[in-house]
Motif scaffolding. Structure first.
Motif, PDB file in Angstrom:
ATOM      1  N   VAL A 191       0.848  -1.184   0.000  1.00 34.02           N
ATOM      2  CA  VAL A 191       0.000   0.000   0.000  1.00 34.02           C
ATOM      3  C   VAL A 191       0.886   1.237   0.000  1.00 34.02           C
ATOM      4  N   TYR A 192       0.336   2.323  -0.507  1.00 31.85           N
ATOM      5  CA  TYR A 192       1.038   3.593  -0.397  1.00 31.85           C
ATOM      6  C   TYR A 192       0.056   4.753  -0.427  1.00 31.85           C
ATOM      7  N   PHE A 193       0.490   5.849   0.187  1.00 27.89           N
ATOM      8  CA  PHE A 193      -0.215   7.113   0.096  1.00 27.89           C
ATOM      9  C   PHE A 193       0.639   8.011  -0.775  1.00 27.89           C
ATOM     10  N   ALA A 194       0.022   8.661  -1.749  1.00 22.50           N
ATOM     11  CA  ALA A 194       0.780   9.518  -2.660  1.00 22.50           C
ATOM     12  C   ALA A 194       0.113  10.863  -2.832  1.00 22.50           C
ATOM     13  N   LEU A 195       0.946  11.871  -2.927  1.00 22.61           N
ATOM     14  CA  LEU A 195       0.540  13.181  -3.410  1.00 22.61           C
ATOM     15  C   LEU A 195       1.074  13.273  -4.826  1.00 22.61           C
ATOM     16  N   PHE A 196       0.275  13.793  -5.757  1.00 24.15           N
ATOM     17  CA  PHE A 196       0.710  13.810  -7.141  1.00 24.15           C
ATOM     18  C   PHE A 196       0.334  15.133  -7.801  1.00 24.15           C
ATOM     19  N   ARG A 233       1.083  17.510 -11.721  1.00 25.54           N
ATOM     20  CA  ARG A 233       1.724  17.714 -13.019  1.00 25.54           C
ATOM     21  C   ARG A 233       2.797  18.795 -12.913  1.00 25.54           C
ATOM     22  N   TYR A 234       2.633  19.725 -11.965  1.00 23.58           N
ATOM     23  CA  TYR A 234       3.493  20.909 -11.916  1.00 23.58           C
ATOM     24  C   TYR A 234       4.423  20.975 -10.708  1.00 23.58           C
ATOM     25  N   THR A 235       4.042  20.394  -9.596  1.00 27.07           N
ATOM     26  CA  THR A 235       4.840  20.477  -8.369  1.00 27.07           C
ATOM     27  C   THR A 235       5.655  19.204  -8.216  1.00 27.07           C
ATOM     28  N   SER A 236       6.959  19.330  -8.115  1.00 28.81           N
ATOM     29  CA  SER A 236       7.824  18.150  -8.009  1.00 28.81           C
ATOM     30  C   SER A 236       7.714  17.510  -6.624  1.00 28.81           C
ATOM     31  N   ALA A 237       8.088  16.245  -6.540  1.00 33.05           N
ATOM     32  CA  ALA A 237       8.100  15.534  -5.260  1.00 33.05           C
ATOM     33  C   ALA A 237       9.062  16.211  -4.284  1.00 33.05           C
ATOM     34  N   GLU A 238      10.148  16.755  -4.801  1.00 38.79           N
ATOM     35  CA  GLU A 238      11.102  17.472  -3.953  1.00 38.79           C
ATOM     36  C   GLU A 238      10.445  18.698  -3.316  1.00 38.79           C
ATOM     37  N   GLU A 239       9.668  19.432  -4.108  1.00 39.52           N
ATOM     38  CA  GLU A 239       8.949  20.590  -3.569  1.00 39.52           C
ATOM     39  C   GLU A 239       7.910  20.160  -2.542  1.00 39.52           C
ATOM     40  N   MET A 240       7.221  19.048  -2.808  1.00 41.19           N
ATOM     41  CA  MET A 240       6.228  18.535  -1.859  1.00 41.19           C
ATOM     42  C   MET A 240       6.899  18.181  -0.538  1.00 41.19           C
ATOM     43  N   ALA A 241       8.026  17.477  -0.610  1.00 44.02           N
ATOM     44  CA  ALA A 241       8.754  17.073   0.596  1.00 44.02           C
ATOM     45  C   ALA A 241       9.210  18.295   1.386  1.00 44.02           C
ATOM     46  N   ARG A 242       9.707  19.285   0.701  1.00 38.73           N
ATOM     47  CA  ARG A 242      10.174  20.508   1.352  1.00 38.73           C
ATOM     48  C   ARG A 242       9.001  21.211   2.041  1.00 38.73           C
ATOM     49  N   TRP A 243       7.866  21.284   1.374  1.00 37.69           N
ATOM     50  CA  TRP A 243       6.692  21.959   1.922  1.00 37.69           C
ATOM     51  C   TRP A 243       6.147  21.209   3.138  1.00 37.69           C
ATOM     52  N   LEU A 244       6.120  19.858   3.060  1.00 38.23           N
ATOM     53  CA  LEU A 244       5.592  19.049   4.163  1.00 38.23           C
ATOM     54  C   LEU A 244       6.594  18.871   5.301  1.00 38.23           C
ATOM     55  N   GLY A 245       7.883  18.914   4.970  1.00 41.61           N
ATOM     56  CA  GLY A 245       8.903  18.598   5.965  1.00 41.61           C
ATOM     57  C   GLY A 245       8.994  17.105   6.215  1.00 41.61           C
ATOM     58  N   VAL A 246       8.568  16.302   5.226  1.00 40.81           N
ATOM     59  CA  VAL A 246       8.573  14.839   5.332  1.00 40.81           C
ATOM     60  C   VAL A 246       9.199  14.275   4.060  1.00 40.81           C
ATOM     61  N   HIS A 258      -4.981  16.082 -12.649  1.00 43.21           N
ATOM     62  CA  HIS A 258      -3.648  15.519 -12.431  1.00 43.21           C
ATOM     63  C   HIS A 258      -2.999  16.002 -11.143  1.00 43.21           C
ATOM     64  N   GLY A 259      -3.804  16.330 -10.139  1.00 38.19           N
ATOM     65  CA  GLY A 259      -3.243  16.785  -8.876  1.00 38.19           C
ATOM     66  C   GLY A 259      -4.107  16.366  -7.713  1.00 38.19           C
ATOM     67  N   GLY A 260      -3.459  16.011  -6.591  1.00 32.01           N
ATOM     68  CA  GLY A 260      -4.219  15.640  -5.404  1.00 32.01           C
ATOM     69  C   GLY A 260      -3.533  14.552  -4.608  1.00 32.01           C
ATOM     70  N   ALA A 261      -4.353  13.694  -4.009  1.00 31.49           N
ATOM     71  CA  ALA A 261      -3.852  12.636  -3.132  1.00 31.49           C
ATOM     72  C   ALA A 261      -4.602  11.335  -3.413  1.00 31.49           C
ATOM     73  N   VAL A 262      -3.900  10.229  -3.191  1.00 34.54           N
ATOM     74  CA  VAL A 262      -4.507   8.911  -3.383  1.00 34.54           C
ATOM     75  C   VAL A 262      -3.909   7.934  -2.371  1.00 34.54           C
ATOM     76  N   PHE A 263      -4.756   7.050  -1.859  1.00 32.27           N
ATOM     77  CA  PHE A 263      -4.278   5.925  -1.065  1.00 32.27           C
ATOM     78  C   PHE A 263      -4.477   4.701  -1.951  1.00 32.27           C
ATOM     79  N   GLU A 264      -3.386   4.038  -2.260  1.00 32.15           N
ATOM     80  CA  GLU A 264      -3.385   2.940  -3.235  1.00 32.15           C
ATOM     81  C   GLU A 264      -3.143   1.607  -2.533  1.00 32.15           C
ATOM     82  N   VAL A 265      -3.946   0.612  -2.894  1.00 29.93           N
ATOM     83  CA  VAL A 265      -3.751  -0.769  -2.452  1.00 29.93           C
ATOM     84  C   VAL A 265      -3.476  -1.583  -3.707  1.00 29.93           C
TER      85      VAL A 265
END
Length: 157
Positions: free
Chosen positions: A7-12, A14-27, A93-100
Motif C-alpha cells: 500500500v502507499y499514500f501519494a501526493l501527485f 503535473r506541476y509540483t515536483s516531489a522534492e517541492e512537496m517534501a520541502r513543503w511538508l517537511g517529510v 492531475h493533482g491531489g492525493a490517493v491511497f493505493e492498495v
C-alpha cells in the motif's frame, strides 16, 4: 495461491515536483515517481508523485495501511492543505490517493504466505491475507486529505 501486496499514500501533481512537496511538508518520501509524456521532444513530465509506502510481507492490507497512517497522521493538516493546492492547480492531475496493490499468484516459489490458510482464524502463525477493512480512523484521514482510495487487484493465476 499466494498474495503479494503493498500500500502507499501519494501526493501527485503535473506541476509540483516531489522534492517541492517534501520541502513543503517537511517529510521525506519513501519513493518518488516522475512519469513523462510519450510525445516528441521536449518531453514534459505528466506526473510527479511523493509516496509513503508499506511493502512489509505477511501483513493484511489494513495492517499495512495502519503502518503508513502512523507515519502520516502527525502531518494530516499540512497534507490536506497541500493536496488541496495540488487539486486546485490541476483537478485531473493533482491531489492525493491511497493505493492498495494486490497480485494473486498461482506460483508456489518463495513468495509471502498463502491466501488459503489451514490455520484457525486469528492464529498468529498464518494470517489470512485475503480479507481486509478500513476503519473509521482511516476513512477520516482519507476525507480530511481529500484522498481517493484506489484498489488494484491482479489475478496472475
Amino acid at each position: 495461491m499466494r498474495v503479494h501486496q503493498y500500500v502507499y499514500f501519494a501526493l501527485f501533481s503535473r506541476y509540483t515536483s516531489a522534492e517541492e512537496m517534501a520541502r513543503w511538508l517537511g517529510v521525506e518520501p519513501d519513493e518518488v515517481t516522475v512519469r513523462g509524456g510519450r510525445g516528441a521532444e521536449p518531453v514534459r513530465p505528466v506526473s510527479h508523485s511523493w509516496k509513503i509506502v508499506c511493502r512489509e510481507p505477511d501483513l493484511r492490507v489494513d495492517e499495512q495501511v495502519s503502518r503508513v497512517l502512523d507515519r502520516l497522521r502527525p502531518h494530516t493538516g499540512r497534507i490536506a492543505e497541500l493536496a488541496g493546492r495540488l487539486r486546485a492547480e490541476d483537478a485531473e492531475h493533482g491531489g492525493a490517493v491511497f493505493e492498495v496493490v494486490r497480485r494473486l499468484d498461482g506460483h508456489e516459489g518463495n513468495p509471502p504466505r498463502s491466501l488459503s490458510s489451514t490455520v484457525d482464524p486469528g492464529s498468529p502463525r498464518e494470517p489470512n491475507l485475503l480479507g481486509w477493512h478500513l476503519d473509521l480512523d482511516v476513512r477520516c484521514f482519507l476525507t480530511a486529505t481529500g484522498a481517493a482510495l484506489d484498489v488494484d487487484e491482479y489475478d496472475m493465476t
